[in-house]
Design a protein around this motif. Sequence first.
Motif, PDB file in Angstrom:
ATOM      1  N   GLY A  14      20.138 -17.200  66.936  1.00 27.85           N
ATOM      2  CA  GLY A  14      19.455 -15.951  67.236  1.00 27.85           C
ATOM      3  C   GLY A  14      20.139 -14.718  66.694  1.00 27.85           C
ATOM      4  O   GLY A  14      19.571 -13.616  66.749  1.00 27.85           O
ATOM      5  N   GLY A  15      21.323 -14.912  66.138  1.00 28.79           N
ATOM      6  CA  GLY A  15      22.075 -13.781  65.613  1.00 28.79           C
ATOM      7  C   GLY A  15      21.646 -13.384  64.213  1.00 28.79           C
ATOM      8  O   GLY A  15      20.706 -13.953  63.630  1.00 28.79           O
ATOM      9  N   SER A  16      22.349 -12.403  63.676  1.00 26.19           N
ATOM     10  CA  SER A  16      22.044 -11.859  62.349  1.00 26.19           C
ATOM     11  C   SER A  16      23.282 -11.875  61.476  1.00 26.19           C
ATOM     12  O   SER A  16      24.412 -11.819  61.978  1.00 26.19           O
ATOM     13  N   LEU A  17      23.031 -11.927  60.188  1.00 22.28           N
ATOM     14  CA  LEU A  17      24.122 -11.932  59.219  1.00 22.28           C
ATOM     15  C   LEU A  17      23.607 -11.372  57.903  1.00 22.28           C
ATOM     16  O   LEU A  17      22.451 -11.622  57.535  1.00 22.28           O
ATOM     17  N   GLY A  18      24.447 -10.624  57.215  1.00 21.65           N
ATOM     18  CA  GLY A  18      24.068 -10.081  55.921  1.00 21.65           C
ATOM     19  C   GLY A  18      24.943 -10.618  54.815  1.00 21.65           C
ATOM     20  O   GLY A  18      26.163 -10.690  54.972  1.00 21.65           O
ATOM     21  N   LEU A  19      24.333 -11.012  53.732  1.00 18.42           N
ATOM     22  CA  LEU A  19      25.050 -11.504  52.561  1.00 18.42           C
ATOM     23  C   LEU A  19      24.930 -10.489  51.429  1.00 18.42           C
ATOM     24  O   LEU A  19      23.914  -9.799  51.310  1.00 18.42           O
ATOM     25  N   SER A  20      25.956 -10.431  50.624  1.00 13.45           N
ATOM     26  CA  SER A  20      25.970  -9.557  49.458  1.00 13.45           C
ATOM     27  C   SER A  20      26.344 -10.356  48.222  1.00 13.45           C
ATOM     28  O   SER A  20      27.071 -11.350  48.320  1.00 13.45           O
ATOM     29  N   CYS A  21      25.865  -9.910  47.095  1.00 17.36           N
ATOM     30  CA  CYS A  21      26.215 -10.542  45.820  1.00 17.36           C
ATOM     31  C   CYS A  21      26.442  -9.439  44.799  1.00 17.36           C
ATOM     32  O   CYS A  21      25.536  -8.651  44.515  1.00 17.36           O
ATOM     33  N   ALA A  22      27.640  -9.391  44.276  1.00 23.77           N
ATOM     34  CA  ALA A  22      28.006  -8.390  43.278  1.00 23.77           C
ATOM     35  C   ALA A  22      27.934  -9.006  41.892  1.00 23.77           C
ATOM     36  O   ALA A  22      28.460 -10.101  41.669  1.00 23.77           O
ATOM     37  N   ALA A  23      27.294  -8.298  40.980  1.00 23.42           N
ATOM     38  CA  ALA A  23      27.151  -8.776  39.606  1.00 23.42           C
ATOM     39  C   ALA A  23      27.986  -7.916  38.667  1.00 23.42           C
ATOM     40  O   ALA A  23      28.163  -6.717  38.891  1.00 23.42           O
ATOM     41  N   GLY A  25      29.404  -7.779  34.237  1.00 26.50           N
ATOM     42  CA  GLY A  25      29.474  -8.374  32.915  1.00 26.50           C
ATOM     43  C   GLY A  25      28.234  -8.290  32.078  1.00 26.50           C
ATOM     44  O   GLY A  25      28.257  -8.698  30.913  1.00 26.50           O
ATOM     45  N   SER A  26      27.152  -7.781  32.647  1.00 32.25           N
ATOM     46  CA  SER A  26      25.930  -7.670  31.873  1.00 32.25           C
ATOM     47  C   SER A  26      25.023  -6.654  32.541  1.00 32.25           C
ATOM     48  O   SER A  26      25.312  -6.175  33.642  1.00 32.25           O
ATOM     49  N   THR A  27      23.928  -6.336  31.896  1.00 26.76           N
ATOM     50  CA  THR A  27      22.994  -5.351  32.455  1.00 26.76           C
ATOM     51  C   THR A  27      22.221  -6.000  33.594  1.00 26.76           C
ATOM     52  O   THR A  27      21.330  -6.830  33.376  1.00 26.76           O
ATOM     53  N   PHE A  28      22.566  -5.623  34.803  1.00 26.06           N
ATOM     54  CA  PHE A  28      22.054  -6.285  36.002  1.00 26.06           C
ATOM     55  C   PHE A  28      20.534  -6.248  36.077  1.00 26.06           C
ATOM     56  O   PHE A  28      19.894  -7.223  36.477  1.00 26.06           O
ATOM     57  N   SER A  29      19.952  -5.156  35.684  1.00 24.96           N
ATOM     58  CA  SER A  29      18.505  -5.002  35.830  1.00 24.96           C
ATOM     59  C   SER A  29      17.716  -5.893  34.873  1.00 24.96           C
ATOM     60  O   SER A  29      16.488  -5.956  34.963  1.00 24.96           O
ATOM     61  N   ASN A  30      18.388  -6.580  33.980  1.00 26.97           N
ATOM     62  CA  ASN A  30      17.713  -7.528  33.085  1.00 26.97           C
ATOM     63  C   ASN A  30      17.468  -8.883  33.737  1.00 26.97           C
ATOM     64  O   ASN A  30      16.804  -9.735  33.149  1.00 26.97           O
ATOM     65  N   TYR A  31      18.013  -9.080  34.950  1.00 22.62           N
ATOM     66  CA  TYR A  31      18.006 -10.391  35.578  1.00 22.62           C
ATOM     67  C   TYR A  31      17.146 -10.417  36.827  1.00 22.62           C
ATOM     68  O   TYR A  31      17.249  -9.516  37.672  1.00 22.62           O
ATOM     69  N   VAL A  32      16.332 -11.444  36.935  1.00 20.20           N
ATOM     70  CA  VAL A  32      15.758 -11.751  38.241  1.00 20.20           C
ATOM     71  C   VAL A  32      16.864 -12.369  39.081  1.00 20.20           C
ATOM     72  O   VAL A  32      17.771 -13.014  38.558  1.00 20.20           O
ATOM     73  N   MET A  33      16.778 -12.161  40.379  1.00 17.73           N
ATOM     74  CA  MET A  33      17.829 -12.629  41.271  1.00 17.73           C
ATOM     75  C   MET A  33      17.230 -13.471  42.388  1.00 17.73           C
ATOM     76  O   MET A  33      16.098 -13.261  42.820  1.00 17.73           O
ATOM     77  N   GLY A  34      18.023 -14.398  42.860  1.00 16.51           N
ATOM     78  CA  GLY A  34      17.568 -15.230  43.961  1.00 16.51           C
ATOM     79  C   GLY A  34      18.711 -15.632  44.862  1.00 16.51           C
ATOM     80  O   GLY A  34      19.881 -15.624  44.451  1.00 16.51           O
ATOM     81  N   TRP A  35      18.366 -15.947  46.083  1.00 11.96           N
ATOM     82  CA  TRP A  35      19.288 -16.561  47.026  1.00 11.96           C
ATOM     83  C   TRP A  35      18.818 -17.993  47.268  1.00 11.96           C
ATOM     84  O   TRP A  35      17.620 -18.238  47.476  1.00 11.96           O
ATOM     85  N   LYS A  75      24.099  -0.174  41.749  1.00 13.70           N
ATOM     86  CA  LYS A  75      25.370  -0.727  42.227  1.00 13.70           C
ATOM     87  C   LYS A  75      25.594  -2.164  41.772  1.00 13.70           C
ATOM     88  O   LYS A  75      26.614  -2.766  42.119  1.00 13.70           O
ATOM     89  N   ASN A  76      24.644  -2.722  41.039  1.00 19.06           N
ATOM     90  CA  ASN A  76      24.732  -4.119  40.583  1.00 19.06           C
ATOM     91  C   ASN A  76      24.892  -5.084  41.756  1.00 19.06           C
ATOM     92  O   ASN A  76      25.727  -5.986  41.731  1.00 19.06           O
ATOM     93  N   MET A  77      24.085  -4.872  42.775  1.00 17.77           N
ATOM     94  CA  MET A  77      24.190  -5.664  43.995  1.00 17.77           C
ATOM     95  C   MET A  77      22.826  -6.220  44.395  1.00 17.77           C
ATOM     96  O   MET A  77      21.793  -5.581  44.210  1.00 17.77           O
ATOM     97  N   VAL A  78      22.859  -7.406  44.982  1.00 19.12           N
ATOM     98  CA  VAL A  78      21.683  -7.968  45.635  1.00 19.12           C
ATOM     99  C   VAL A  78      22.119  -8.420  47.028  1.00 19.12           C
ATOM    100  O   VAL A  78      23.257  -8.868  47.212  1.00 19.12           O
ATOM    101  N   TYR A  79      21.219  -8.281  47.988  1.00 17.28           N
ATOM    102  CA  TYR A  79      21.545  -8.510  49.379  1.00 17.28           C
ATOM    103  C   TYR A  79      20.545  -9.474  50.011  1.00 17.28           C
ATOM    104  O   TYR A  79      19.398  -9.589  49.579  1.00 17.28           O
TER     105      TYR A  79
END
Length: 124
Positions: A14-23, A25-35, A75-79
């Motif tokens: 029932g709790g919550s948690l947040g994950l982060s992913c820092a990218a 080495g390349s142009t981040f906005s060129n990539y689709v991202m997934g968890w 920020k080159n981040m996905v959450y």
Amino acid sequence: VQLQASGGGLVQVGGSLGLSCAASGSTFSNYVMGWFRQAPGKEREFVAGISRGGGSTDYADSAKGRFTIWRDNAKNMVYLQMHSLRPEDTAVYYCGADRFQRGTRFSSSEISYWGQGTQVTVSS
């Protein structure tokens, strides 16, 4: 692109948690991202995906209504924010990136770059 996932840990049902992913080495906005996630003895499975600009997202049925994916291209981040966690959410969570995929739902074989994984354990 290099990916570094963080934010996993131990949480009660029932709790919550947040994950982060820092990218880097390349142009981040060129990539689709997934968890994705992988539980012991199981294949890696799609959890959530997001388009290059962040305007489109998709979720596995198990994640809909409980998880939210978003990205900050400046920020080159996905959450991944996870709520109402269940024991079956226990897995190693991976962020993935791909330069050429279209859409927002992917199989693990369609992802070219992976972060190292972060453990999420939901205890009952």
